[in-house]
Design an enzyme around this catalytic site. Structure first.
Site, PDB file in Angstrom:
ATOM      1  N   SER A 178       0.836  -1.198   0.000  1.00  0.00           N
ATOM      2  CA  SER A 178       0.000   0.000   0.000  1.00  0.00           C
ATOM      3  C   SER A 178       0.877   1.256   0.000  1.00  0.00           C
ATOM      4  O   SER A 178       1.625   1.482  -0.940  1.00  0.00           O
ATOM      5  CB  SER A 178      -0.960  -0.037   1.192  1.00  0.00           C
ATOM      6  OG  SER A 178      -1.972   0.925   1.057  1.00  0.00           O
ATOM      7  N   ASP A 255     -10.101  -5.591  -3.586  1.00  0.00           N
ATOM      8  CA  ASP A 255      -9.537  -4.567  -2.714  1.00  0.00           C
ATOM      9  C   ASP A 255     -10.426  -3.325  -2.766  1.00  0.00           C
ATOM     10  O   ASP A 255     -10.597  -2.719  -3.828  1.00  0.00           O
ATOM     11  CB  ASP A 255      -8.117  -4.242  -3.193  1.00  0.00           C
ATOM     12  CG  ASP A 255      -7.360  -3.307  -2.272  1.00  0.00           C
ATOM     13  OD1 ASP A 255      -7.984  -2.465  -1.610  1.00  0.00           O
ATOM     14  OD2 ASP A 255      -6.123  -3.428  -2.234  1.00  0.00           O
ATOM     15  N   HIS A 289      -7.320  -6.078   0.656  1.00  0.00           N
ATOM     16  CA  HIS A 289      -6.137  -5.257   0.942  1.00  0.00           C
ATOM     17  C   HIS A 289      -5.397  -5.713   2.199  1.00  0.00           C
ATOM     18  O   HIS A 289      -4.418  -5.099   2.601  1.00  0.00           O
ATOM     19  CB  HIS A 289      -6.591  -3.795   1.118  1.00  0.00           C
ATOM     20  CG  HIS A 289      -5.502  -2.767   0.966  1.00  0.00           C
ATOM     21  ND1 HIS A 289      -4.940  -2.438  -0.251  1.00  0.00           N
ATOM     22  CD2 HIS A 289      -4.873  -1.979   1.881  1.00  0.00           C
ATOM     23  CE1 HIS A 289      -4.033  -1.489  -0.087  1.00  0.00           C
ATOM     24  NE2 HIS A 289      -3.957  -1.198   1.206  1.00  0.00           N
TER      25      HIS A 289
END
Length: 311
Positions: A178, A255, A289
């Site tokens: 991320s 995600d 995620h």
């Protein structure tokens, strides 16, 4: 029960005394305070604290020393975590230790921002300030004194690791998740030849165009958006004359932040395609995620880096 008998001859005592005299003072090796140490897959997972010159605060980092580190220098693989994380998330949730042990990789995972700097507003939101350093060197008050995560992860931390641990400074790679995936990509792209390989899980690929990036960059770097591009992987690729890096990216298809427009991998892939930069992008059906996603594919990423680090 194991019993050991050690007999110190005068010659051995002399060698020990001479070695202790030659050993560099601890202060020259940069003071580290060990916070924890746990055996894992034959190696040691440790956490240390030190006073950072770049960030002007105490910082923690995690480091895994595989069994091979007991007998020689090993490659160093740096992990950069995402928003709200500390050095603990990756080492406790990703399940990377077995693969790192088998491939003989020292794995280093720093915190994601300075801590306890007493800056007004640093703890008010989860996506800016504490836990959200975005791996940039801030240029704006009041952040520019402490929020220098780019220089910390590319210069200060590697120097600290090279000085204090059995790593080969010439064999270094980087990956992340991320915000940390963004960090890994920009560190590799901005420093040709420094890293042997790079990979990322669900990276923020084009931060100048997403809400997270706009908030962070405007706060840390100011309103001149041309300055933001120096920390944007998509723009760095567009300006790149070419790279030998073999980039691996895994992205969960389910995600939430992908559908919310925070990650924008298509922009990065398009830029890589245009510049003929090799990238393997894997859209993983059904994955989100979270660290469940990371844990599923972490061995692939360790193997990807080991291919280059152990070549």
């Amino acid at each position: 029960m194991y019993l050991f008998r050690v007999t110190l001859t005068p010659q051995l005592i002399s060698v020990q005394q001479n070695f202790s005299l030659r050993r560099p003072p601890e202060r020259r090796r940069m003071a580290l305070k060990q916070i924890s140490s746990n055996k894992c897959f034959g190696g040691l997972q440790k956490v240390f604290e030190h006073d950072s010159v770049e960030l002007k605060c105490k910082m923690k980092f995690a480091i895994y020393l595989p069994p091979k580190a007991e007998t020689g220098k090993c490659p160093a693989l740096y992990w950069l975590s995402g928003l709200t994380c500390t050095e603990q998330n990756f080492i406790s949730k990703s399940g990377y230790h077995q693969a790192a042990s088998e491939h003989g990789l020292v794995v280093i995972a720093p915190d994601t921002s300075p801590r306890g700097c007493n800056i007004k507003g640093e703890d008010e939101t989860w996506d800016f300030g504490s836990g959200a350093g975005f791996y940039v060197d801030a240029t704006e008050d009041p952040w520019k004194t402490n929020y220098r995560m780019y220089s910390y992860v590319t210069e200060e931390l590697p120097q600290l690791i090279n000085t204090n641990f059995p790593v080969d400074p010439q064999r270094m790679s980087i990956f992340g998740h991320s915000m940390g995936g963004h960090g890994a990509l920009i560190c590799a792209l901005k420093n040709p030849g420094k890293y042997k390989s790079v990979s990322a899980f669900a990276p923020i690929c084009n931060p100048v165009l997403c809400p997270w990036g706009k908030k962070a960059f405007s706060g840390y770097l100011g309103t001149d958006q041309s300055k933001w591009e120096a920390y944007d992987a998509t723009h760095l690729v567009k300006a790149c004359p070419g790279t030998q890096l073999d980039i691996l990216i895994d992205q969960g298809k389910d995600d939430q932040f992908l559908s919310d427009g925070q990650l924008l991998p298509d922009n990065f892939i398009a830029a890589c395609t245009e510049k003929k930069i090799p990238v393997v992008f894997r859209l993983q059906e059904g994955y989100d995620h979270s660290y469940y996603f990371i844990a599923t594919f972490i061995t692939d990423h360790i193997r990807h880096h080991a291919k280059y680090l152990n070549a």
